[in-house]
Design a protein around this motif. Structure first.
Motif, PDB file in Angstrom:
ATOM      1  N   VAL A 107      25.525 -64.105 -38.217  1.00  0.00           N
ATOM      2  CA  VAL A 107      26.231 -63.436 -37.128  1.00  0.00           C
ATOM      3  C   VAL A 107      27.734 -63.385 -37.439  1.00  0.00           C
ATOM      4  O   VAL A 107      28.380 -62.340 -37.263  1.00  0.00           O
ATOM      5  CB  VAL A 107      25.974 -64.147 -35.778  1.00  0.00           C
ATOM      6  CG1 VAL A 107      26.859 -63.593 -34.675  1.00  0.00           C
ATOM      7  CG2 VAL A 107      24.500 -64.056 -35.404  1.00  0.00           C
ATOM      8  N   LEU A 108      28.272 -64.486 -37.921  1.00  0.00           N
ATOM      9  CA  LEU A 108      29.698 -64.541 -38.229  1.00  0.00           C
ATOM     10  C   LEU A 108      30.054 -63.635 -39.407  1.00  0.00           C
ATOM     11  O   LEU A 108      31.104 -62.981 -39.399  1.00  0.00           O
ATOM     12  CB  LEU A 108      30.121 -65.985 -38.503  1.00  0.00           C
ATOM     13  CG  LEU A 108      29.967 -66.916 -37.294  1.00  0.00           C
ATOM     14  CD1 LEU A 108      30.179 -68.367 -37.709  1.00  0.00           C
ATOM     15  CD2 LEU A 108      30.906 -66.512 -36.178  1.00  0.00           C
ATOM     16  N   SER A 109      29.183 -63.573 -40.384  1.00  0.00           N
ATOM     17  CA  SER A 109      29.403 -62.657 -41.511  1.00  0.00           C
ATOM     18  C   SER A 109      29.353 -61.210 -41.031  1.00  0.00           C
ATOM     19  O   SER A 109      30.135 -60.366 -41.493  1.00  0.00           O
ATOM     20  CB  SER A 109      28.368 -62.891 -42.607  1.00  0.00           C
ATOM     21  OG  SER A 109      28.565 -64.152 -43.208  1.00  0.00           O
ATOM     22  N   ALA A 110      28.448 -60.923 -40.112  1.00  0.00           N
ATOM     23  CA  ALA A 110      28.371 -59.561 -39.548  1.00  0.00           C
ATOM     24  C   ALA A 110      29.643 -59.230 -38.776  1.00  0.00           C
ATOM     25  O   ALA A 110      30.167 -58.109 -38.880  1.00  0.00           O
ATOM     26  CB  ALA A 110      27.143 -59.432 -38.650  1.00  0.00           C
ATOM     27  N   ALA A 111      30.149 -60.188 -38.013  1.00  0.00           N
ATOM     28  CA  ALA A 111      31.408 -59.959 -37.276  1.00  0.00           C
ATOM     29  C   ALA A 111      32.543 -59.680 -38.250  1.00  0.00           C
ATOM     30  O   ALA A 111      33.354 -58.757 -38.031  1.00  0.00           O
ATOM     31  CB  ALA A 111      31.736 -61.163 -36.403  1.00  0.00           C
TER      32      ALA A 111
END
Length: 173
Positions: A107-111
């Protein structure tokens, strides 16, 4: 093979390079890559095709950064543990990570990826606010991701696959 392992191979991160990258100097100065890239691409307005030079310098800096610092004397700091956690994360296809660590890094990589897209569009349009918003997303996502890597390292360092991770080879520092 995980995406992160492919990136590791692209940057030629072998055991020695990973330990050099574990230097807090490497971790913290790597945060300069994005602003340098933004300024380099933005400079097309003033430099035209000459902007290729600062872009090349920024890309070169991203490539050499993990290799140029000495292995830190101690790995008992947040920045070094980030890198050790990243090594565990990229190996998750071979040694599974605990379930509580399996989702949020994605999720953080996607953000951060959404932020990177905003940066690209903002720089293309020369839209300062979009560029800054994108950079904020990139840094928030990446730094939170790194903090999760510290947690992952702390949880996994006792695993038999990682007991030697971060320890100096005998007779060296």
């Amino acid at each position: 093979m995980t995406f992160e392992r492919k990136i590791s191979k692209l940057y030629k991160l072998d055991e020695q390079a990973w330990m050099r990258h574990a230097s807090p100097w490497s971790v913290w100065t790597r945060n300069t890559v994005l602003p340098i890239l933004i300024a380099a691409f933005w400079s097309r307005e003033w430099l035209g095709y000459g902007a290729a030079v600062p872009v090349a310098i920024a890309v070169l800096w991203a490539a050499v950064n993990p290799h140029i610092f000495k292995r830190p004397a101690s790995l008992d700091n947040w920045a070094s543990k980030c890198v050790l956690g990243e090594r565990i994360w990229l190996n998750r296809d071979s040694v599974p990570v605990p379930a509580r660590h399996a989702r949020l890094p994605h999720v953080l990589s996607a953000a951060a990826g959404v932020g990177a897209a905003l940066v690209i569009v903002g720089v293309f349009r020369l839209d300062l606010w979009m560029t800054l918003l994108g950079a904020a997303f990139v840094y928030a996502g990446k730094l939170w991701f790194l903090d999760r890597m510290v947690w992952l390292y702390e949880d996994m360092k006792g695993h038999e696959a990682y007991r030697e991770l971060g320890k100096a080879p005998s007779g060296t520092r």
